[in-house]
Design an enzyme around this catalytic site. Structure first.
Site, short mmCIF file in Angstrom:
data_model
loop_
_atom_site.label_atom_id
_atom_site.label_comp_id
_atom_site.label_asym_id
_atom_site.label_seq_id
_atom_site.Cartn_x
_atom_site.Cartn_y
_atom_site.Cartn_z
N HIS A 6 0.88 -1.17 0.00
CA HIS A 6 0.00 0.00 0.00
C HIS A 6 0.92 1.22 0.00
CE1 HIS A 6 -4.04 1.54 0.48
NE2 HIS A 6 -3.65 2.34 1.47
N LYS A 50 -10.20 6.22 -3.91
CA LYS A 50 -9.25 7.25 -3.47
C LYS A 50 -7.88 6.84 -3.98
CE LYS A 50 -7.51 8.21 1.22
NZ LYS A 50 -7.93 8.64 2.57
N LYS A 90 -3.77 7.48 -3.71
CA LYS A 90 -2.73 8.03 -2.86
C LYS A 90 -1.66 8.62 -3.75
CE LYS A 90 -3.70 6.87 1.40
NZ LYS A 90 -3.96 7.94 2.38
N ASP A 98 -5.62 11.58 -2.03
CA ASP A 98 -5.06 11.95 -0.73
C ASP A 98 -3.57 12.20 -0.94
OD1 ASP A 98 -4.34 12.32 1.87
OD2 ASP A 98 -5.12 10.42 2.63
N GLU A 157 -7.83 15.43 -0.46
CA GLU A 157 -7.54 15.28 0.97
C GLU A 157 -6.11 15.72 1.27
OE1 GLU A 157 -8.66 11.39 2.29
OE2 GLU A 157 -7.49 11.50 4.12
N ASP A 192 -7.31 16.27 6.83
CA ASP A 192 -7.13 15.02 7.59
C ASP A 192 -6.09 15.28 8.69
OD1 ASP A 192 -6.92 12.48 8.56
OD2 ASP A 192 -6.16 11.56 6.74
N LYS A 220 -11.50 10.56 12.22
CA LYS A 220 -10.85 9.28 12.54
C LYS A 220 -10.84 9.12 14.04
CE LYS A 220 -7.82 9.04 8.52
NZ LYS A 220 -6.45 9.15 8.02
N GLU A 247 -14.46 5.25 4.43
CA GLU A 247 -13.45 4.39 3.82
C GLU A 247 -13.00 3.31 4.81
OE1 GLU A 247 -10.21 7.13 2.87
OE2 GLU A 247 -9.59 7.10 4.96
C1 MUC Z 1 -4.99 8.55 5.38
O1 MUC Z 1 -4.19 9.48 5.48
O2 MUC Z 1 -6.13 8.83 5.08
C2 MUC Z 1 -6.50 5.91 4.91
C3 MUC Z 1 -6.78 5.17 3.82
C4 MUC Z 1 -5.60 4.88 3.21
O3 MUC Z 1 -5.44 4.28 2.16
O4 MUC Z 1 -4.58 5.42 3.92
C5 MUC Z 1 -5.11 6.00 5.07
C6 MUC Z 1 -4.47 7.17 5.67
MG MG Z 2 -5.63 10.98 4.73
#
Ligand code: MUC
Ligand code: MG
Length: 382
Positions: free
Chosen positions: A23, A168, A170, A199, A225, A251, A275, A329
């Site tokens: 990931h 989403k 990254k 994000d 995000e 976040d 969170k 999520e």
């Molecule tokens: C985050 O920063 O949101 C949440 C889902 C994901 O893939 O990583 C996290 C951390």
């Molecule tokens: Mg995040």
């Protein structure tokens, strides 16, 4: 004092559970999660479970599995033994006196406490949190394999299975140009069949965000995000005021109610990612959510990639919240090779279904707990 809910014992353990694939986030790549699982015993015989997960050890913020385990074992648990467990706010205050900060550690203990009390009363956890307003939540999946073909294959499978249609991505580890190209290709591959979010996990400065976010919006991204550092509230505010066609979500910038007040006062985001861990528990998540609602800011149900224990706890509190919401999520369990409960929460028609049994509504599998226990396996911190 209600002897019935007296807290007798609290124990924490670190698990190591591999992920189904790497990931990749702006700050690194993870291939296992190391959640801290708390078990709490009441005098009445009821036990409850709680969880705090971090991403990449202490890479996401200051707390790590080892620091969480230490804080619970040496400071938080001793402050609560012999106390009336049904006095949740008083227990939180005692933990605050024993230990500054350490929100993740406190959240794991508070979840276990509320689970134990809810089980004693034969009530689902949502009942102790104000009552549920919804039975399910639209569930996003994160595409973060780092490989376009693999990301697209994952997305298509999940669309066919009717599990996820919000994806989403990254970004922030590569150049912004490479990120824009990656996101655009995924958007073309999904041809309008999904909602797309990104994000950036704090990776960009204000100037980079101003320059490249419009290109991501042109590609089809609708929710952005944490594009800039957690401290960079001025840039977040400017992006919130000027970006057209997408919403800005905070976040890492929004952890405590004081952070939430500042962002609300400055109108520095459209949405808060809630969170449970970073807010320091379920009750404090509700406080941050109340500030969002009062400031006309929406909320999103965030994750730290917890197992089904932490994910269920989050689902319970999210289900109680009013105001404008932008999905959740809580897909952590699906990213792990296996789980520590006998049955996971169901996913139907792209939505996560809230369990209705006592407490968290999911049952721990003690064999699985032992299977992944770091102390029994003898593995090392990341
Ligand atoms: C985050 O920063 O949101 C949440 C889902 C994901 O893939 O990583 C996290 C951390
Ligand atoms: Mg995040």
């Amino acid at each position: 004092m209600q002897d019935r809910f007296l807290i007798e014992r609290i124990e924490a353990r670190i698990l190591d559970i591999p992920t189904i694939r790497p990931h990749k986030l702006s700050f690194g790549s993870i291939s296992r999660q190391s959640p801290v699982i708390v078990q709490l015993w009441l005098r009445n015989g009821a036990t409850g479970f709680g969880e705090a997960a971090t991403i990449g050890g202490p890479s996401w913020n200051e707390e790590s599995p080892e620091s969480i385990h230490h804080a619970i074992t040496n400071h938080l648990a001793p402050s609560l033994i012999g106390q009336d467990g049904a006095r949740f706010e008083a227990c939180l205050s005692r933990m605050d006196l024993a230990c500054k900060g350490n929100a993740f550690a406190k959240s794991a203990v508070e979840i276990a406490l509320m689970d134990a009390v809810a089980r004693s009363l034969q009530l689902p956890l949502w009942q102790l949190l104000g009552g549920k307003q919804r039975d399910s939540l639209p569930l996003a999946w994160t595409l973060a394999s780092g490989d376009i073909e693999r990301d697209l294959a994952e997305a298509h499978l999940r669309l066919e299975q009717k599990r996820h249609r919000i994806f989403k991505m990254k970004i922030g580890a590569r150049t912004p140009e490479a990120d824009v190209a990656h996101v655009s290709e995924i958007a073309r591959g999904l041809q309008g069949r999904a909602t797309l979010t990104v994000d950036v996990n704090q990776a960009w400065d204000g100037a980079t965000a101003r320059r490249f976010l419009p290109q991501l919006i042109d590609a089809g991204v609708t929710l952005i995000e944490q594009p800039v550092a957690g401290w960079n509230v001025p840039a977040l505010r400017e992006l919130t005021a000027t970006l057209q066609g997408a919403l800005v979500m905070a976040d890492e910038s929004v952890c405590t109610p004081y952070d939430a007040m500042r962002l609300a006062r400055e109108q520095a985001s459209h949405v808060f990612s809630l969170k449970v861990a970073k807010h320091g528990g379920l009750l404090r998540t509700r406080k941050v959510a109340a500030i969002a609602q009062a400031a006309d800011i929406g909320w999103y149900g965030g994750t730290m990639l917890e197992t089904s224990i932490g994910s269920a706890a989050s689902a319970h509190v999210f289900a109680t919240l009013g105001g404008q919401h932008y999905n959740c999520e809580l897909f952590g369990p699906q990213l792990l090779v296996d789980d520590i409960v006998t049955e996971r929460m169901a996913i139907r028609d792209f939505e996560l279904q809230l369990p209705d049994g006592p407490g968290l509504g999911v049952e721990i599998d003690l064999q699985q707990l032992a299977r992944f226990d770091r102390a029994l396996a003898g593995s090392q911190p990341q």
